[in-house]
Structure formats: structure tokens, C-alpha cells
Design a protein around this motif. Structure first.
Motif, short mmCIF file in Angstrom:
data_model
loop_
_atom_site.label_atom_id
_atom_site.label_comp_id
_atom_site.label_asym_id
_atom_site.label_seq_id
_atom_site.Cartn_x
_atom_site.Cartn_y
_atom_site.Cartn_z
N LYS A 1 54.53 51.96 53.89
CA LYS A 1 53.46 51.55 54.80
C LYS A 1 53.23 52.58 55.91
O LYS A 1 52.10 52.88 56.28
CB LYS A 1 53.82 50.19 55.43
N ALA A 2 54.32 53.16 56.41
CA ALA A 2 54.20 54.15 57.48
C ALA A 2 53.46 55.39 56.98
O ALA A 2 52.69 56.01 57.73
CB ALA A 2 55.58 54.54 57.99
N ALA A 3 53.68 55.75 55.72
CA ALA A 3 52.95 56.89 55.14
C ALA A 3 51.47 56.57 55.01
O ALA A 3 50.61 57.42 55.27
CB ALA A 3 53.55 57.25 53.78
N ASP A 4 51.16 55.32 54.62
CA ASP A 4 49.76 54.92 54.52
C ASP A 4 49.08 54.98 55.90
O ASP A 4 47.89 55.31 55.99
CB ASP A 4 49.65 53.50 53.97
N ASP A 5 49.83 54.65 56.95
CA ASP A 5 49.26 54.69 58.30
C ASP A 5 48.79 56.09 58.69
O ASP A 5 47.92 56.25 59.55
CB ASP A 5 50.30 54.25 59.35
N LEU A 6 49.39 57.12 58.06
CA LEU A 6 49.12 58.51 58.45
C LEU A 6 48.18 59.22 57.49
O LEU A 6 47.94 60.42 57.64
CB LEU A 6 50.44 59.29 58.51
N GLU A 7 47.64 58.51 56.51
CA GLU A 7 46.77 59.17 55.54
C GLU A 7 45.47 59.61 56.19
O GLU A 7 44.98 59.01 57.14
CB GLU A 7 46.47 58.23 54.36
N GLY A 8 44.91 60.68 55.62
CA GLY A 8 43.65 61.21 56.12
C GLY A 8 43.86 62.27 57.18
O GLY A 8 44.89 62.31 57.86
N GLY A 9 42.90 63.16 57.31
CA GLY A 9 43.00 64.22 58.31
C GLY A 9 43.77 65.42 57.80
O GLY A 9 44.33 65.40 56.70
N GLU A 10 43.78 66.47 58.61
CA GLU A 10 44.41 67.72 58.19
C GLU A 10 45.54 68.17 59.11
O GLU A 10 46.19 69.16 58.84
CB GLU A 10 43.36 68.84 58.14
N GLY A 11 45.77 67.46 60.20
CA GLY A 11 46.83 67.86 61.13
C GLY A 11 48.21 67.54 60.58
O GLY A 11 48.36 66.91 59.53
N SER A 12 49.24 67.96 61.31
CA SER A 12 50.60 67.66 60.89
C SER A 12 50.86 66.17 61.00
O SER A 12 50.32 65.48 61.86
CB SER A 12 51.60 68.44 61.75
N ARG A 13 51.71 65.67 60.12
CA ARG A 13 52.04 64.24 60.10
C ARG A 13 53.55 64.08 60.00
O ARG A 13 54.19 64.73 59.18
CB ARG A 13 51.35 63.55 58.91
N ARG A 14 54.07 63.18 60.84
CA ARG A 14 55.53 63.04 60.93
C ARG A 14 55.88 61.57 61.14
O ARG A 14 55.26 60.87 61.95
CB ARG A 14 56.04 63.88 62.10
N ILE A 15 56.90 61.11 60.40
CA ILE A 15 57.48 59.79 60.62
C ILE A 15 58.85 60.00 61.23
O ILE A 15 59.64 60.81 60.74
CB ILE A 15 57.61 59.01 59.30
N VAL A 16 59.15 59.27 62.30
CA VAL A 16 60.48 59.31 62.91
C VAL A 16 61.10 57.93 62.72
O VAL A 16 60.68 56.96 63.35
CB VAL A 16 60.40 59.68 64.40
N LEU A 17 62.09 57.85 61.83
CA LEU A 17 62.74 56.59 61.50
C LEU A 17 64.02 56.44 62.32
O LEU A 17 64.89 57.32 62.30
CB LEU A 17 63.07 56.55 60.01
N ILE A 18 64.15 55.32 63.03
CA ILE A 18 65.34 55.02 63.83
C ILE A 18 65.95 53.74 63.29
O ILE A 18 65.32 52.68 63.29
CB ILE A 18 64.98 54.84 65.32
N SER A 19 67.20 53.84 62.81
CA SER A 19 67.83 52.68 62.18
C SER A 19 69.32 52.66 62.46
O SER A 19 69.93 53.70 62.72
CB SER A 19 67.59 52.71 60.66
N ASP A 20 69.90 51.45 62.40
CA ASP A 20 71.35 51.31 62.59
C ASP A 20 72.04 50.79 61.34
O ASP A 20 73.21 50.43 61.38
CB ASP A 20 71.64 50.38 63.77
N GLY A 21 71.29 50.70 60.22
CA GLY A 21 71.90 50.17 59.01
C GLY A 21 71.18 50.62 57.77
O GLY A 21 70.05 51.12 57.82
N GLU A 22 71.85 50.41 56.63
CA GLU A 22 71.26 50.77 55.35
C GLU A 22 70.17 49.79 54.95
O GLU A 22 70.10 48.65 55.43
CB GLU A 22 72.34 50.78 54.26
N ASP A 23 69.32 50.27 54.04
CA ASP A 23 68.28 49.43 53.48
C ASP A 23 68.90 48.22 52.77
O ASP A 23 69.91 48.34 52.08
CB ASP A 23 67.45 50.24 52.50
N THR A 24 68.29 47.04 52.94
CA THR A 24 68.80 45.82 52.31
C THR A 24 67.84 45.31 51.24
O THR A 24 67.90 44.14 50.86
CB THR A 24 69.02 44.72 53.37
N CYS A 25 66.95 46.17 50.76
CA CYS A 25 65.92 45.72 49.82
C CYS A 25 65.95 46.48 48.50
O CYS A 25 64.93 46.76 47.90
CB CYS A 25 64.54 45.84 50.47
N ALA A 26 67.16 46.87 48.04
CA ALA A 26 67.30 47.49 46.73
C ALA A 26 66.76 46.50 45.68
O ALA A 26 66.79 45.28 45.90
CB ALA A 26 68.76 47.82 46.47
#
Length: 425
Positions: free
Chosen positions: A138-163
Motif C-alpha cells: 500500500k505504501a508503494a501505491d501511495d508513491l506511484e506517479g511522478g518522476e522525483g525520488s521516492r522513499r519509504i521509511v519503515l519503523i518497526s519493533d517486530g517481525e511481520d505476523t502475516c505470513a
């Protein structure tokens, strides 16, 4: 002819630059900044129940994150469009299927209203699951479009629980789109499994992983990453190498990205005018677990298959970026194997790797590849042109031979003199 191996600067910028998915027009400029489009950053914050833990400077992880976000929002450059997305912020129940859909765009990516963004962050309360994979999509979809640089900064304290939706595979899919999106990750807990997962996510797109255990460290690192998004970037041109020299696409001076399967050869063609020099380098990223003992090679070959020069490198046991490079100067008057009789020689570049996938590791998509091509004016003096692969190394070789000969003569004379003295005595 001189073979030069050079390492790519920063594994990174690999890593979004290493992913090639959609081919761009062949006349796209590869070595210029991407334009004046506003850089975009999406801050992705874990708001799962574990963020209640009070182990960061005497306060909860959530409180530390809020404090850091407020300071980051105050320091965000005006030209950066910033958004905030959460994961695990709303659903308090035990249904895993529902919990793994719990991601929301808290503040849309766009011109920053600092007061509104701070107000939105202040409402957050540690709640639910940790759907890192779905949130990244979803975060990648939020950044679609345009030509500038795009960056996601993920801050987490645990592993993914949705395998089984592996967030590392999600990151690779994002990289394979070739949209130049970088994911940086910050872990709030010094946990080995968390570090491995967040590192894998970052490496897949050329981002960075950092472990932070104090509020000021978190603030400084997020600020650094947001500021980095405002720096001018070079957007690589996606190109699809062929399986033979005859079918290879033509590449000019610039930066290119492709993907190469395990053990595959990729071919590219470069037109090299007389009196110019080809400088080429390639980096192949082992963005997943691979078997030990591997290598990467870059060969320059004539259209008739004669090898001109090569560069190669080897490694063992690490997930890393392997790089190789070469130089080939073409003199003003030079016999070549090109049957066209033109002063311009067609040089075929072959990129090969000897990586093999570890057990259970997916082999698709291929390994991210970054190719740099530079055609420059050739050396002025004939002595600068490589000769038999050694170039100016002939001078060194000659000096060593002469030194060895003189040393041998001197040693022989001294030895005979000592023997003569011994016999006399």
C-alpha cells in the motif's frame, strides 16, 4: 589493454537502481538528474500492540516514535512531499485475516501541513497486528506517479505476523517494477530475526537498515533519510539484455538496470568511435540467500567473438553486491574484427554470474543488475594505450627483468669471489 575492477559506490543506491522491470524509451537520458519533480517520502510506522513496551529511554516505543516524528516534521525540507502510513493501528481483535489488512494512510503524501500531520500522529495508540508485507504494498501505491525520488521509511519493533506474504518478497516485487523506489528500515529492538527481515527488505531496493535504541538516534536517522530524499538522483534506464551479441540492445554512455537469472549471460552492444575509450562496470546484487563461492565477470568481445578484455571478481558466503569493470581504448587507426570497415567499432559486452540459489530460495525474478557505460576521449599519447593487456605495465615488467638480471650477475660475481677467497685461505 587495461582491466580495471571497481566497486559500485554504496550498495546503493542499488538497490532500486538495480531493479529493472519496465523498459524505458531507448533515447532516455540515463546520466542526468530525473528533473524538478518533488521528492516523496512515506513514513511507515508500526503501531502494533508491542509498541506499548517501555524500553526506550524510560518511555514506551510509541511515545519515542511520536516524539521523533514531531521533530522530523519540524525539520522536513519544504520541497519534500511527505506522508504517514500506519500498520496495526486500528484492529484490536484476534482474527488474523482482518488484522493483516490493518494498514491506513494516516496523512496523504503531498505538501506538508506540519500542524495537521502532528495532530494525526498524536491520535495513535498501540493496537493490533504487524502486517508489514501488506503495508509495504500500500505504501508503494501511495508513491506511484511522478518522476522525483521516492522513499519509504519503515519503523518497526517486530517481525511481520502475516505470513505467507513475505515482506522481503514484497520488497523484491516493488524493486522489480523499476520505479526507483527505495525502502529504508529502522528496527527498535536489537533482535536477530527482526534485523534479518528488515535488512532483507532494505537490501532488495538499495535501502539501508539501522537498529536504533534511543529517541535521539531515531530522530536523527529519520531526519537523515528524509533529507536524503531531497538530494538530486540519477534515474537508471531499464534495458533488457539479450542472450547473444547479435541480438544485444545498443547502450550509450549512462546508467542502466536489468535483471539476470542465476548463471545467465546478458549481452549489450556499444559503438566505440576511433580515438575514444570505453569504460564499463557492472554490479550484480545477491539480494537473497545464495550458495558459497560465486563470481561476476564483464567481457568486451568483438562481433566475431574475439575477447578484447575482461574484468571479474569472486566472493564467498555473503549476501552482497559483486562488481567488475574494464577499460578499452581504441586508437585512431586500429585494426579490428568489425567487418563493416567503419572507424567505429561495435563492442559487445557480456555480463555473466556464477551465483546459485540456496535450497528453497526463489530464482525469479533475476538478480538486480546495474550497468554503467562511459565512452570518453581516448588517451593522447600512444604510450597510454594498452599493449597486450599490460599498458604501462610493460615499463614495470621491463624494470623488474633488468633489475633481476643485474642482481643475478652481481650475486654470481660475489659468490665466485667468496669461493676464490675460501680456496686461497
Amino acid at each position: 589493454m587495461i582491466t580495471r575492477q571497481r566497486l559500485a559506490a554504496g550498495a546503493c543506491a542499488l538497490l532500486a537502481a538495480l531493479a529493472a522491470g519496465i523498459a524505458l524509451p531507448p533515447d532516455a537520458v540515463a546520466d542526468e538528474p530525473s528533473g524538478t519533480a518533488a521528492p516523496k517520502v512515506n513514513l511507515l510506522l508500526d503501531v502494533s500492540g508491542s509498541m506499548r513496551a517501555r524500553d526506550i529511554d524510560g518511555q514506551s516505543r510509541m511515545a519515542a516514535a511520536k516524539q521523533a516524528f514531531n521533530e522530523v516534521l519540524d525539520a522536513t525540507p519544504e520541497e519534500v512531499e511527505l506522508g504517514i502510513r500506519t500498520l496495526g493501528a486500528n484492529y484490536r481483535g484476534d482474527d488474523r485475516k482482518t488484522g493483516c489488512k490493518d494498514t491506513e494512510q494516516l496523512y496523504p503524501v503531498g505538501p506538508l501541513d506540519r500542524t495537521e500531520a502532528k495532530t494525526a500522529v498524536a491520535t495513535l495508540s498501540p493496537t493490533g497486528w504487524t502486517p508489514i508485507g501488506p503495508a509495504l504494498l500500500k505504501a508503494a501505491d501511495d508513491l506511484e506517479g511522478g518522476e522525483g525520488s521516492r522513499r519509504i521509511v519503515l519503523i518497526s519493533d517486530g517481525e511481520d505476523t502475516c505470513a505467507p506474504l513475505d515482506p522481503c518478497e514484497v520488497a523484491r516485487e516493488i524493486a522489480a517494477k523499476g520505479i526507483g523506489l527505495t525502502i529504508d528500515t529502522l528496527g527498535l529492538v536489537p533482535n536477530t530475526k527482526l534485523r534479518q527481515q528488515l535488512s532483507c527488505i532494505a537490501e532488495a531496493t538499495g535501502g539501508t537498515y539501522t537498529s536504533v535504541e534511543h529517541t535521539d538516534e531515531l530522530t536523527d536517522k529519520v531526519n537523515q533519510l528524509v533529507d536524503r530524499a531531497a538530494d538530486p538522483v540519477v534515474t537508471p534506464v531499464a534495458v533488457e539484455g539479450a542472450d547473444s551479441c547479435a541480438k544485444a540492445p545498443e547502450v550509450k554512455s549512462g546508467l542502466y538496470t536489468d535483471r539476470e537469472e542465476f548463471g545467465q549471460h546478458r549481452w549489450y552492444r556499444v559503438d566505440l568511435p576511433a580515438g575514444s575509450e570505453l569504460r564499463a562496470s557492472v554490479s550484480v546484487a545477491a539480494d537473497r540467500q545464495v550458495n558459497r563461492d560465486y563470481g561476476v565477470s564483464l567481457r568486451a568481445v568483438t562481433t566475431n567473438g574475439r575477447e578484447i578484455v575482461r574484468g571479474e571478481t569472486t566472493g564467498t558466503g555473503r549476501t552482497d553486491v559483486m562488481s567488475a569493470g574494464l577499460r578499452y581504448p581504441k586508437a585512431e587507426s586500429d585494426d579490428s574484427d568489425d567487418d563493416s570497415g567503419s572507424a567505429t567499432e561495435v563492442v559487445c559486452l557480456q555480463v555473466a554470474n556464477s551465483f546459485s540459489a540456496a535450497s528453497g530460495v526463489k530464482t525469479t525474478p533475476g538478480l538486480p543488475l546495474e550497468l554503467t557505460i562511459d565512452v570518453v576521449d581516448g588517451p593522447d599519447a600512444s604510450s597510454d594505450v594498452a599493449s597486450f593487456g599490460l599498458g604501462r605495465g610493460w615499463w614495470l615488467l621491463g624494470a623488474l627483468v633488468l633489475t633481476g638480471f643485474l642482481a643475478g650477475v652481481l650475486w654470481g660475481w660475489v659468490s665466485r669471489w667468496r669461493v676464490a677467497v675460501w680456496r686461497t685461505n
